[in-house]
Enzyme design. Structure first.
Site, PDB file in Angstrom:
ATOM      1  N   GLU A   1       0.854  -1.186   0.000  1.00 28.78           N
ATOM      2  CA  GLU A   1       0.000   0.000   0.000  1.00 28.78           C
ATOM      3  C   GLU A   1       0.893   1.240   0.000  1.00 28.78           C
ATOM      4  O   GLU A   1       1.838   1.319   0.793  1.00 28.78           O
ATOM      5  CB  GLU A   1      -0.900   0.019   1.242  1.00 28.78           C
ATOM      6  CG  GLU A   1      -1.919   1.138   1.195  1.00 28.78           C
ATOM      7  CD  GLU A   1      -2.871   1.165   2.390  1.00 28.78           C
ATOM      8  OE1 GLU A   1      -3.662   2.104   2.495  1.00 28.78           O
ATOM      9  OE2 GLU A   1      -2.809   0.228   3.217  1.00 28.78           O
TER      10      GLU A   1
ATOM     11  N   GLY B   1       3.391   2.179  10.477  1.00 24.60           N
ATOM     12  CA  GLY B   1       3.203   1.567  11.783  1.00 24.60           C
ATOM     13  C   GLY B   1       2.873   0.105  11.645  1.00 24.60           C
ATOM     14  O   GLY B   1       3.404  -0.745  12.362  1.00 24.60           O
TER      15      GLY B   1
ATOM     16  N   MET C   1       0.504  -2.822   8.671  1.00 24.99           N
ATOM     17  CA  MET C   1      -0.240  -2.992   7.423  1.00 24.99           C
ATOM     18  C   MET C   1      -1.188  -4.163   7.537  1.00 24.99           C
ATOM     19  O   MET C   1      -0.810  -5.241   7.977  1.00 24.99           O
ATOM     20  CB  MET C   1       0.746  -3.195   6.258  1.00 24.99           C
ATOM     21  CG  MET C   1       0.084  -3.347   4.923  1.00 24.99           C
ATOM     22  SD  MET C   1      -0.886  -1.892   4.460  1.00 24.99           S
ATOM     23  CE  MET C   1      -2.175  -2.669   3.484  1.00 24.99           C
ATOM     24  N   GLU C   2      -2.442  -3.922   7.101  1.00 27.88           N
ATOM     25  CA  GLU C   2      -3.540  -4.855   7.349  1.00 27.88           C
ATOM     26  C   GLU C   2      -3.697  -5.940   6.299  1.00 27.88           C
ATOM     27  O   GLU C   2      -4.787  -6.491   6.131  1.00 27.88           O
ATOM     28  CB  GLU C   2      -4.853  -4.071   7.446  1.00 27.88           C
ATOM     29  CG  GLU C   2      -5.392  -3.498   6.119  1.00 27.88           C
ATOM     30  CD  GLU C   2      -4.950  -2.080   5.817  1.00 27.88           C
ATOM     31  OE1 GLU C   2      -5.572  -1.419   4.983  1.00 27.88           O
ATOM     32  OE2 GLU C   2      -3.958  -1.634   6.436  1.00 27.88           O
ATOM     33  N   ASN C   3      -2.644  -6.305   5.577  1.00 25.13           N
ATOM     34  CA  ASN C   3      -2.750  -7.334   4.544  1.00 25.13           C
ATOM     35  C   ASN C   3      -3.634  -8.499   5.003  1.00 25.13           C
ATOM     36  O   ASN C   3      -3.495  -8.984   6.116  1.00 25.13           O
ATOM     37  CB  ASN C   3      -1.368  -7.900   4.211  1.00 25.13           C
ATOM     38  CG  ASN C   3      -0.312  -6.822   4.143  1.00 25.13           C
ATOM     39  OD1 ASN C   3      -0.342  -5.977   3.283  1.00 25.13           O
ATOM     40  ND2 ASN C   3       0.621  -6.873   5.084  1.00 25.13           N
TER      41      ASN C   3
ATOM     42  N   HIS D   1      -6.472  -1.749  15.388  1.00 26.49           N
ATOM     43  CA  HIS D   1      -6.709  -1.008  14.137  1.00 26.49           C
ATOM     44  C   HIS D   1      -6.539  -1.929  12.935  1.00 26.49           C
ATOM     45  O   HIS D   1      -7.412  -1.978  12.050  1.00 26.49           O
ATOM     46  CB  HIS D   1      -5.730   0.169  14.050  1.00 26.49           C
ATOM     47  CG  HIS D   1      -5.872   0.986  12.815  1.00 26.49           C
ATOM     48  ND1 HIS D   1      -6.630   2.123  12.751  1.00 26.49           N
ATOM     49  CD2 HIS D   1      -5.353   0.824  11.566  1.00 26.49           C
ATOM     50  CE1 HIS D   1      -6.582   2.623  11.533  1.00 26.49           C
ATOM     51  NE2 HIS D   1      -5.801   1.850  10.786  1.00 26.49           N
ATOM     52  N   GLU D   2      -5.430  -2.661  12.880  1.00 30.69           N
ATOM     53  CA  GLU D   2      -5.192  -3.512  11.715  1.00 30.69           C
ATOM     54  C   GLU D   2      -6.185  -4.672  11.667  1.00 30.69           C
ATOM     55  O   GLU D   2      -6.625  -5.075  10.589  1.00 30.69           O
ATOM     56  CB  GLU D   2      -3.750  -4.024  11.718  1.00 30.69           C
ATOM     57  CG  GLU D   2      -2.688  -2.942  11.810  1.00 30.69           C
ATOM     58  CD  GLU D   2      -2.839  -1.825  10.785  1.00 30.69           C
ATOM     59  OE1 GLU D   2      -3.366  -2.060   9.686  1.00 30.69           O
ATOM     60  OE2 GLU D   2      -2.424  -0.689  11.090  1.00 30.69           O
TER      61      GLU D   2
ATOM     62  N   HIS E   1      -9.480  -3.529  10.260  1.00 33.12           N
ATOM     63  CA  HIS E   1      -9.429  -3.348   8.808  1.00 33.12           C
ATOM     64  C   HIS E   1      -9.926  -4.583   8.060  1.00 33.12           C
ATOM     65  O   HIS E   1     -10.269  -4.479   6.875  1.00 33.12           O
ATOM     66  CB  HIS E   1      -7.994  -3.052   8.360  1.00 33.12           C
ATOM     67  CG  HIS E   1      -7.682  -1.594   8.215  1.00 33.12           C
ATOM     68  ND1 HIS E   1      -8.520  -0.708   7.571  1.00 33.12           N
ATOM     69  CD2 HIS E   1      -6.593  -0.872   8.595  1.00 33.12           C
ATOM     70  CE1 HIS E   1      -7.964   0.498   7.577  1.00 33.12           C
ATOM     71  NE2 HIS E   1      -6.806   0.429   8.196  1.00 33.12           N
TER      72      HIS E   1
ATOM     73  N   GLU F   1      -9.647   4.392   6.322  1.00 37.13           N
ATOM     74  CA  GLU F   1      -8.773   4.811   7.415  1.00 37.13           C
ATOM     75  C   GLU F   1      -9.507   5.662   8.461  1.00 37.13           C
ATOM     76  O   GLU F   1      -9.352   5.450   9.651  1.00 37.13           O
ATOM     77  CB  GLU F   1      -7.556   5.560   6.869  1.00 37.13           C
ATOM     78  CG  GLU F   1      -6.621   4.684   6.045  1.00 37.13           C
ATOM     79  CD  GLU F   1      -6.046   3.504   6.810  1.00 37.13           C
ATOM     80  OE1 GLU F   1      -6.190   3.430   8.047  1.00 37.13           O
ATOM     81  OE2 GLU F   1      -5.449   2.630   6.153  1.00 37.13           O
TER      82      GLU F   1
END
Length: 869
Positions: free
Chosen positions: A119, A259, A261-263, A295-296, A299, A318
């Site tokens: 991303e 910070g 990444m929500e892969n 947070h992740e 997502h 976001e």
């Protein structure tokens, strides 16, 4: 490299779509071989050629339906495949060089670990593809790597097959059944310690949880894994959202631009947001780990299952997910401290962005480099807009709107307008006017004027709104603003308006102004406006310092009490700016003493109320700031505060007993309050002994760092001695040493630039590690007011010299560190000239990245006026 802006208005649906991807990845440090088999279909009736995105790839071969295909054209960042049928299989073989990918985008190799960051547009650095969020495909990925060096091979989805080869390599095949855009692709290969657990969803599904950390760091991952389970349960309880794969994996790495990444199914984290124990991590670190883990995870639905149609819609995922993680953190810890934390971010950073050349709506209209979309406006102001939805619709209405959003759009790539439409349909509330928040930039200013008729016992309060012009928009329209509103008199009695415009404590301000009528009023009322920061706005409410203190005494909401104290401090600092600090009446100091005495047992509120507004916050309440004058005034007030209130500060400090370390809210509040008090007491006669005693006795990083911060600006000898001790203890732990780097970089000292040069020569410092760069150069540029804003401009030049070097290595990080330079608009003319001179140096540099070019060129093109400033 194109510097042409992309515009939201120019969006066109893809001419082709990709339904299924099979990838074979054979890992090699400098020649990783990628084979991708793409199932492609032409969308609608057109005869266009296929254009695939690619960046710094070495093309080996292309086959179309199994046959070698040569009707292609390679351009700098595009592969054009001509004369293709309507449906076909395209097989592309290309090589990449992970070891020399220092920008940390796409696939890179750092510290003997392969890692990806795709991303926003990193997948095109791995293979040729339709690298845009509205192309969703299922992925099957087979990874091959040396088994001894890389025993762990991970990708998105579920593992379906694995095996060993005769040459010492092994392979694993991963399948992700959920169609996803390429920005959510991930792979990791390395040698890790593994923490394992499981979670059973509400419906009874068992999910395997795996957390991969550097060797020897296993015990520091336990809290993160527990945080993940709390987040999974909260999302089920609050929004009815369950996890959808058989396995959920998190990998912590030291070299990462973001910070986390929500892969899908394979979250990659900067290790600073995973690793935590009481010796190495502060309470704030524990909080951040839990917050970012959540947070992740959140997502998975707000970002993965429903994703963005295009990057201009970034706040769709976001802003919404930041709001969700804020609500989660408030439930896990404290609503008050969380709200204050987020408001500080808005007032320190987002208001500054709104007032700068980089001003943009939460749904921007144009951009040159997509990485520059990752802003406090898109994230934090975006979350405030979602919070206003929550205020307007209520908890039940908001949940209905979310349910409708997922019902309509699960598995789709959608827009901010789609989200607003789902909210509106579910609740039958007209939100068309409210949607203006998505397209209008800038910070609205709410102003109050009052008229009191003592004879008739009537008071009118007119509430007006005005959004000043911004760099990107000169014309502004009135917004739909929920303004939390309360009125009290000098005896603490609360009043409401006779016209009923205030409903449930909220005034809906949707016109340029409105007037509220109050009757039975014996003395002028004190309006308490924008309570709990009910909208991302500034307030002009000309209260006297006596009235502010009455608000603190009588306001019902703890946030409003804290906010009143911030206003008192701001007023006092303004008196010091005018050279009248010594003339502040004793009644003010006595009132502050009473506040501290009366709230001595309320550690949470007192701890927050004793924090003096930062230089960055103060700047957003002033125009044409002379940074050194304001910084000196703030320091002088802090000195006076500590000396005049020393006895009561010491008494409360001594009354707070902190037992052996526990991470729970009561203990966090007590430690926070005690460390804020210590920071004030460091300026008094007791300071040196108190600081050294706390450092020596500390059994946790919170108190250790609290002692160092207290010494930092007040006790140079103690600071130097304790920092040497800290470095000797933590020199082998780069993550903890970042705290040491950051403290040195933010210390105000005459020789700070020489100190920075020494820090850059430290064995643990490297320009290739974003955490190190942020700890030193980022901390200095953002938070060392005296050093960065030196009157001779040397601080600006020092940062610029480094940015010229950094931009060639990692443009994303460079473009973040340049931010304070680009926000020259609100400073005094002498500082503006010095800052712009350095920006011109950057702009004239041959080979400047797109990331930097966009921010620097926009900043220099900005024209100031009284409105902008």
């Amino acid at each position: 490299m194109s510097m042409q802006a992309k515009r939201r208005a120019d969006y066109l649906p893809p001419a082709f779509t990709i339904s299924d991807v099979k990838m074979d990845v054979r890992l090699h440090p400098t020649a990783t071989r990628i084979t991708s088999e793409l199932q492609i279909t032409r969308v609608s009736d057109h005869s266009q050629h296929l254009e695939l995105d690619g960046d710094n790839l070495s093309l080996v071969s292309i086959k179309l339906d199994g046959e070698i295909f040569e009707d292609i054209e390679q351009r700098e960042d595009t592969l054009i495949v001509r004369n293709v049928p309507d449906t076909f299989t395209l097989t592309i073989v290309n090589d990449i060089d992970p070891q020399n990918n220092k920008a940390l985008e796409g696939l890179y190799l750092s510290q003997n670990t392969y890692c990806t960051q795709c991303e926003a547009e990193g997948f095109r650095r791995i293979t040729y593809y339709l690298d845009r969020p509205d192309v969703l495909a299922t992925f099957e990925v087979t990874l091959h790597g040396d088994k001894a060096q890389y025993p762990t091979l991970l990708a998105n989805g579920n593992p379906v097959a694995r095996g060993d080869n005769d040459d010492g390599t092994h392979w694993v095949t991963w399948q992700d059944p959920f169609p996803k855009p390429s920005y959510l692709f991930a792979l990791v290969a390395g040698d890790f310690d593994l923490l394992e657990d499981s979670y059973t969803t509400t419906s009874g599904k068992s999910v395997k949880l795996e957390l991969y950390v550097d060797k020897g760091k296993k015990s520091r991952g336990i809290f993160a894994l527990e945080s993940l389970k709390r987040a999974m349960k909260w999302d089920e309880d609050t929004f009815g959202l369950e996890y959808d794969l058989d396995i959920y994996m998190i990998v912590a790495v030291d070299f990462f631009n973001m910070g986390a990444m929500e892969n899908k199914g394979l979250n990659i984290f900067n290790s600073k947001f995973v690793l935590a124990d009481q010796r190495s991590a502060t309470d704030e670190d524990f909080f951040n780990v839990e917050s970012v883990i959540a947070h992740e995870y959140f997502h998975n639905w707000t970002g993965n299952r429903v994703t963005c149609r295009d990057w201009f819609q970034l706040s769709l995922k976001e802003g919404l997910t930041v709001f969700r993680d804020q609500q989660f953190s408030a439930d896990m810890t404290s609503e008050l401290s969380n709200r204050i934390k987020h408001v500080r971010v808005m007032r320190e950073h987002q208001f500054a962005e709104d007032a700068s050349a980089m001003s943009h709506p939460i749904r921007p209209e144009e951009v040159i480099e997509m990485n520059n979309f990752y802003t406090v406006t898109v994230y934090d102001k975006g979350a405030e807009v979602i919070r206003m939805f929550h205020t307007l619709l209520g908890e039940d209405g908001f949940r209905k709107g979310m349910d409708e959003y997922f019902r309509r759009h699960d598995g789709q790539a959608v827009t901010c307008d789609d989200f607003v439409a789902a909210m509106q349909t579910a609740t039958d509330i007209d939100l068309s006017h409210f949607a203006q928040w998505y397209s209008q930039s800038g910070t609205p200013v709410i102003s109050l004027t009052t008229m009191f008729d003592e004879r008739k016992q009537v008071m009118d309060i007119t509430v007006a709104q005005h959004t000043p012009p911004t760099a990107d928009q000169s014309h502004k329209v009135p917004l739909f603003i929920p303004v939390a509103f309360d009125c009290i008199d000098e005896n603490g009695k609360h009043y409401t308006d006779v016209d009923g415009k205030i409903k449930d404590g909220v005034l809906l301000l949707d016109a340029p102004s409105t007037t509220l009528h109050f009757t039975g009023v014996e003395s002028p009322l004190i309006p308490v406006v924008l309570g709990n920061f009910s909208a991302p706005a500034k307030v002009n409410n000309n209260l006297s310092v006596e009235q502010m203190l009455l608000v603190f005494r009588y306001a019902k909401d703890a946030f409003n009490r804290w906010d009143a104290m911030q206003s008192v401090y701001n007023w006092c600092i303004a008196e010091f700016e005018k050279g009248q600090g010594e003339q502040i009446d004793d009644s003010v100091w006595n009132a502050l003493s009473d506040v501290i005495n009366n709230e001595a047992d309320n550690h949470e509120l007192l701890g927050e109320c004793l924090v003096i507004p930062t230089f960055e916050t103060l700047c957003q309440t002033r125009q044409r700031v002379d940074p050194n004058s304001l910084n000196s005034a703030r320091s002088a007030f802090c000195d006076a505060f500590s000396i005049k209130l020393a006895s009561v500060l010491k008494r409360v400090f001594d009354s707070i007993s902190t037992d052996s370390y526990q991470y729970d809210q009561r203990s966090v509040n007590a430690r926070r309050c005690k460390n804020v008090l210590l920071n004030h007491l460091a300026r008094t006669e007791h300071g040196d002994s108190l600081v050294r005693q706390q450092y020596a006795a500390a059994d946790n990083m919170t108190d250790t760092l609290g002692a160092l911060k207290a010494a930092q600006g007040n006790l140079p000898d103690a600071f130097e001695a304790l920092m040497q001790n800290f470095e000797s203890e933590w020199n082998v732990d780069p993550l903890v040493l970042d705290k040491w780097f950051g403290l040195h970089a933010t210390t105000e000292r005459d020789d700070i630039l020489s100190q920075l040069s020494l820090l850059k020569q430290h064995p643990q410092f490297t320009i290739n590690n974003p955490n190190r760069v942020r700890a030193v150069m980022g901390s200095f540029a953002f938070f060392n007011t005296a050093g960065f804003h030196r009157a001779d401009g040397a601080g600006y030049k020092y940062v610029t010299d480094y940015l010229l070097e950094l931009d060639a290595v990692n443009p994303q990080v460079a473009a973040r560190v340049v931010t304070p330079l680009t926000q020259w608009q609100n400073y005094a003319p002498a500082h503006q000239s010095l800052m712009k001179a350095q920006l011109n140096r950057l702009l004239g540099h041959k080979g400047l990245s797109r990331d930097m070019f966009e921010k620097v060129s926009k900043s220099l093109a900005f024209e100031t006026s009284g409105e902008h400033a």
